[in-house]
Design a protein around this motif. Structure first.
Motif, PDB file in Angstrom:
ATOM      1  N   GLU A  49       0.826  -1.206   0.000  1.00  0.00           N
ATOM      2  CA  GLU A  49       0.000   0.000   0.000  1.00  0.00           C
ATOM      3  C   GLU A  49       0.861   1.257   0.000  1.00  0.00           C
ATOM      4  O   GLU A  49       0.512   2.253  -0.628  1.00  0.00           O
ATOM      5  N   HIS A  50       1.992   1.223   0.701  1.00  0.00           N
ATOM      6  CA  HIS A  50       2.915   2.363   0.673  1.00  0.00           C
ATOM      7  C   HIS A  50       3.411   2.581  -0.744  1.00  0.00           C
ATOM      8  O   HIS A  50       3.424   3.702  -1.253  1.00  0.00           O
ATOM      9  N   LEU A  53       0.721   4.181  -2.822  1.00  0.00           N
ATOM     10  CA  LEU A  53       0.605   5.622  -2.568  1.00  0.00           C
ATOM     11  C   LEU A  53       1.726   6.399  -3.252  1.00  0.00           C
ATOM     12  O   LEU A  53       1.490   7.486  -3.791  1.00  0.00           O
ATOM     13  N   LEU A  87      -7.545   2.330   1.114  1.00  0.00           N
ATOM     14  CA  LEU A  87      -6.924   3.652   1.155  1.00  0.00           C
ATOM     15  C   LEU A  87      -7.973   4.759   1.056  1.00  0.00           C
ATOM     16  O   LEU A  87      -7.842   5.807   1.698  1.00  0.00           O
ATOM     17  N   LEU A  92      -7.016   8.410   2.358  1.00  0.00           N
ATOM     18  CA  LEU A  92      -5.679   8.668   1.822  1.00  0.00           C
ATOM     19  C   LEU A  92      -5.683   8.909   0.313  1.00  0.00           C
ATOM     20  O   LEU A  92      -4.772   9.564  -0.205  1.00  0.00           O
ATOM     21  N   VAL A  93      -6.657   8.356  -0.382  1.00  0.00           N
ATOM     22  CA  VAL A  93      -6.822   8.591  -1.820  1.00  0.00           C
ATOM     23  C   VAL A  93      -8.286   8.896  -2.096  1.00  0.00           C
ATOM     24  O   VAL A  93      -9.168   8.581  -1.290  1.00  0.00           O
ATOM     25  N   LEU A 109      -4.079  11.459  -4.627  1.00  0.00           N
ATOM     26  CA  LEU A 109      -3.805  11.516  -3.191  1.00  0.00           C
ATOM     27  C   LEU A 109      -4.646  12.623  -2.575  1.00  0.00           C
ATOM     28  O   LEU A 109      -4.820  13.680  -3.169  1.00  0.00           O
ATOM     29  N   GLY A 113      -3.366  11.768   2.635  1.00  0.00           N
ATOM     30  CA  GLY A 113      -2.452  10.795   2.041  1.00  0.00           C
ATOM     31  C   GLY A 113      -1.080  11.389   1.781  1.00  0.00           C
ATOM     32  O   GLY A 113      -0.055  10.758   2.032  1.00  0.00           O
TER      33      GLY A 113
END
Length: 155
Positions: A49-50, A53, A87, A92-93, A109, A113
């Motif tokens: 997931e990082h 992003l 997310l 975050l998104v 983003l 995020g």
């Protein structure tokens, strides 16, 4: 037109090829486990997931298509959908309708995020440096990069 059978040749791996493959798998597993563990201790996102992003952040300001994210990421298409759902649920998104194709969406983003990425970046970069880059010389990094890019291109 008659068809001809395609001859099946038995391809065996050499000891060098086996050692390279196993070393690649062990290095990947070791590095990802360490990065996941360090991320968890810092309260960060899972590695996949990082990475997702980061790909969204590197994309155009107007957003990135989920299919493009799937091609760039470590996740499958269904994995991308589930990750984007999480997310998005976490704020975050955000997904917007693509102006050129109303059936598609673009992922951007959110400020939250972007803030999370900025906060996580120093620790994440330190972990990559320590567990991936620092054990290698600059020339080894160049060879690894060229070799991995060639493997990616063959897929």
């Amino acid at each position: 037109m008659p068809t001809q059978p395609i001859p099946r040749t038995r391809r065996r791996l050499s000891e060098t090829e086996i050692r390279a493959w196993e070393a690649f798998l062990r290095a990947y597993a070791t590095t990802t486990h360490v990065l996941e563990r360090e991320s968890e201790t810092r309260g960060g996102l899972p590695l996949g997931e990082h990475f997702l992003l980061v790909q969204v952040a590197r994309g155009p300001e107007t957003g990135t298509r989920p299919t493009d994210l799937a091609a760039q990421s470590l996740l499958t298409k269904s994995g991308i959908t589930r990750a984007l759902d999480r997310l998005e649920d976490d704020g975050l998104v955000a997904r917007h309708v693509c102006p050129s194709d109303k059936r598609g969406s673009l992922v951007v983003l959110t400020p939250k995020g972007r803030h999370l990425l900025r906060r996580a970046a120093p620790g994440h970069i330190r972990a990559i440096a320590k567990h991936f880059a620092e054990p290698l010389t600059p020339s080894e990094l160049a060879v690894v990069t060229a070799a991995m890019e060639r493997i990616i291109a063959s897929g």
